[in-house]
Structures are given as C-alpha cells and as structure tokens.
Design a protein around this motif. Structure first.
Motif, short mmCIF file in Angstrom:
data_model
loop_
_atom_site.label_atom_id
_atom_site.label_comp_id
_atom_site.label_asym_id
_atom_site.label_seq_id
_atom_site.Cartn_x
_atom_site.Cartn_y
_atom_site.Cartn_z
N MET A 65 0.84 -1.18 0.00
CA MET A 65 0.00 0.00 0.00
C MET A 65 0.89 1.24 0.00
N SER A 66 0.31 2.41 -0.33
CA SER A 66 1.09 3.63 -0.43
C SER A 66 0.99 4.44 0.86
N ALA A 67 1.35 5.75 0.79
CA ALA A 67 1.43 6.56 1.99
C ALA A 67 0.26 7.52 2.17
N LEU A 68 0.20 8.20 3.33
CA LEU A 68 -0.91 9.10 3.63
C LEU A 68 -0.64 10.56 3.36
N SER A 69 0.57 11.02 3.53
CA SER A 69 0.85 12.42 3.22
C SER A 69 2.33 12.60 2.95
N ALA A 70 2.63 13.05 1.77
CA ALA A 70 4.01 13.20 1.36
C ALA A 70 4.60 14.49 1.88
N SER A 71 5.91 14.43 2.15
CA SER A 71 6.60 15.65 2.54
C SER A 71 7.49 16.08 1.38
N ASP A 72 8.23 17.14 1.56
CA ASP A 72 9.04 17.67 0.48
C ASP A 72 10.46 17.12 0.46
N ASP A 73 10.80 16.21 1.36
CA ASP A 73 12.14 15.65 1.41
C ASP A 73 12.43 14.81 0.17
N ASP A 74 13.71 14.80 -0.28
CA ASP A 74 14.10 13.97 -1.42
C ASP A 74 13.92 12.49 -1.11
N ASP A 75 14.20 12.08 0.14
CA ASP A 75 14.07 10.69 0.53
C ASP A 75 12.61 10.26 0.53
N ASP A 76 11.71 11.20 0.61
CA ASP A 76 10.29 10.91 0.72
C ASP A 76 9.74 10.18 -0.49
N ALA A 77 10.31 10.45 -1.67
CA ALA A 77 9.79 9.84 -2.89
C ALA A 77 9.93 8.32 -2.85
N SER A 78 10.97 7.82 -2.22
CA SER A 78 11.19 6.38 -2.16
C SER A 78 10.61 5.75 -0.90
N GLU A 79 10.15 6.56 0.02
CA GLU A 79 9.60 6.04 1.27
C GLU A 79 8.23 5.40 1.00
N PRO A 80 8.04 4.16 1.49
CA PRO A 80 6.74 3.51 1.27
C PRO A 80 5.58 4.30 1.87
N ALA A 118 2.34 6.02 8.75
CA ALA A 118 2.73 5.87 10.16
C ALA A 118 3.29 7.18 10.70
N ASP A 119 4.07 7.86 9.89
CA ASP A 119 4.61 9.16 10.29
C ASP A 119 3.50 10.17 10.51
N ALA A 120 2.51 10.17 9.62
CA ALA A 120 1.37 11.09 9.76
C ALA A 120 0.59 10.80 11.05
N VAL A 121 0.41 9.52 11.36
CA VAL A 121 -0.29 9.14 12.59
C VAL A 121 0.51 9.61 13.80
N ALA A 122 1.82 9.38 13.77
CA ALA A 122 2.67 9.80 14.89
C ALA A 122 2.62 11.31 15.07
N LYS A 123 2.66 12.04 13.98
CA LYS A 123 2.60 13.51 14.07
C LYS A 123 1.29 13.96 14.71
N SER A 124 0.19 13.30 14.35
CA SER A 124 -1.09 13.70 14.90
C SER A 124 -1.26 13.28 16.36
N LEU A 125 -0.64 12.17 16.74
CA LEU A 125 -0.78 11.69 18.12
C LEU A 125 0.22 12.29 19.09
N ILE A 126 1.50 12.35 18.67
CA ILE A 126 2.53 12.83 19.59
C ILE A 126 3.17 14.14 19.15
N GLY A 127 2.77 14.63 17.97
CA GLY A 127 3.28 15.91 17.50
C GLY A 127 4.68 15.87 16.94
N ASP A 128 5.20 14.68 16.67
CA ASP A 128 6.56 14.56 16.17
C ASP A 128 6.66 13.40 15.19
N GLU A 129 7.66 13.47 14.30
CA GLU A 129 7.88 12.39 13.34
C GLU A 129 8.48 11.18 14.04
#
Length: 133
Positions: free
Chosen positions: A1-16, A22-33
């Motif tokens: 499956m793909s991701a929920l919200s892309a960021s502008d990082d170069d590494d982000d394009a290859s990130e599943p 999971a990063d988006a969930v963490a940001k919404s729950l704990i406020g951090d990546e």
C-alpha cells in the motif's frame, strides 16, 4: 500500500506509503515524526492493521451480501487494490498516481491484492463455519 501524506524531502519519494502513513499518525498523536529506525516496523504495523480491518469488514459484509465473495474473494482483492493503492493513496499524497508508476509495480499491486482477497475469503469461510458449528 502507499502513503498518507508526502513531505518535500528527497528521501520521501522512495519512502513507502505505509511509512508515510505511520509518520502522519505519529505527528497527529505525539506531534513529532517517527525516528528513521522505527519507520519500517511502524509502516508494517499500519499495513497489517489496515489489512486485518479490511478483512474483518469484508467478512461481516459478506454475511449480509454473499455476492461480495465473487471470484472466491478475487473481486475484493481487485477492489482493494483499485480503491486504496490506485485511488486513495495518491489522492491523499502518500504515493504516485498509477499512470506515473511502472506497469510492473501496478501489476504487482494487483497480484498481491488478489492473494489478499482470496486469503480473506478462505479465512472468512473458516471463521463463519466455526461460528455456525
């Protein structure tokens, strides 16, 4: 499956997508990546939790509408691949639109979701048979 919200990082394009989710969930729950080291496990957790949830919904829905089991669960697998991987993931910015993705990637997605759909149907039948016994 793909991701929920892309960021502008170069590494982000290859990130599943699942790791992005999971990063988006963490940001919404704990406020951090999430730390980089934990992203693969967190992504797999998102992937399997979503699969279990969709399988449970499929199992319940199939009891009320047996036609959903068409193709021994293959229809469910194709619908899952189309609605999630091909539509929802790109729509929320977690992955690339299917027309911007290699054909082999799209075929792999459909093949793996066909296996998911058929497996979901096998599990549904076993659970339904056990509950009826």
């Amino acid at each position: 499956m793909s991701a929920l919200s892309a960021s502008d990082d170069d590494d982000d394009a290859s990130e599943p997508a699942t790791e992005k989710a999971a990063d988006a969930v963490a940001k919404s729950l704990i406020g951090d990546e999430l730390p980089r080291a934990t992203k693969p496990l967190a992504g797999q957790s998102i992937h399997y939790a979503l699969g279990v949830g969709l399988g449970a919904i499929y199992g319940i829905a199939a009891e009320f509408r047996p036609s959903l089991t068409a193709g021994q669960g293959a229809g469910f697998g194709v619908a899952t691949a189309t609605l999630l991987d091909e539509a929802a993931v790109p729509a929320v910015g977690l992955g690339t639109a299917p027309w911007h993705t290699d054909l082999s990637t799209n075929l792999y997605s459909y093949a793996s979701h066909l296996v998911f759909g058929v497996t979901s149907e096998l599990v549904r039948r076993q659970v339904a048979g056990t509950l009826r016994a």
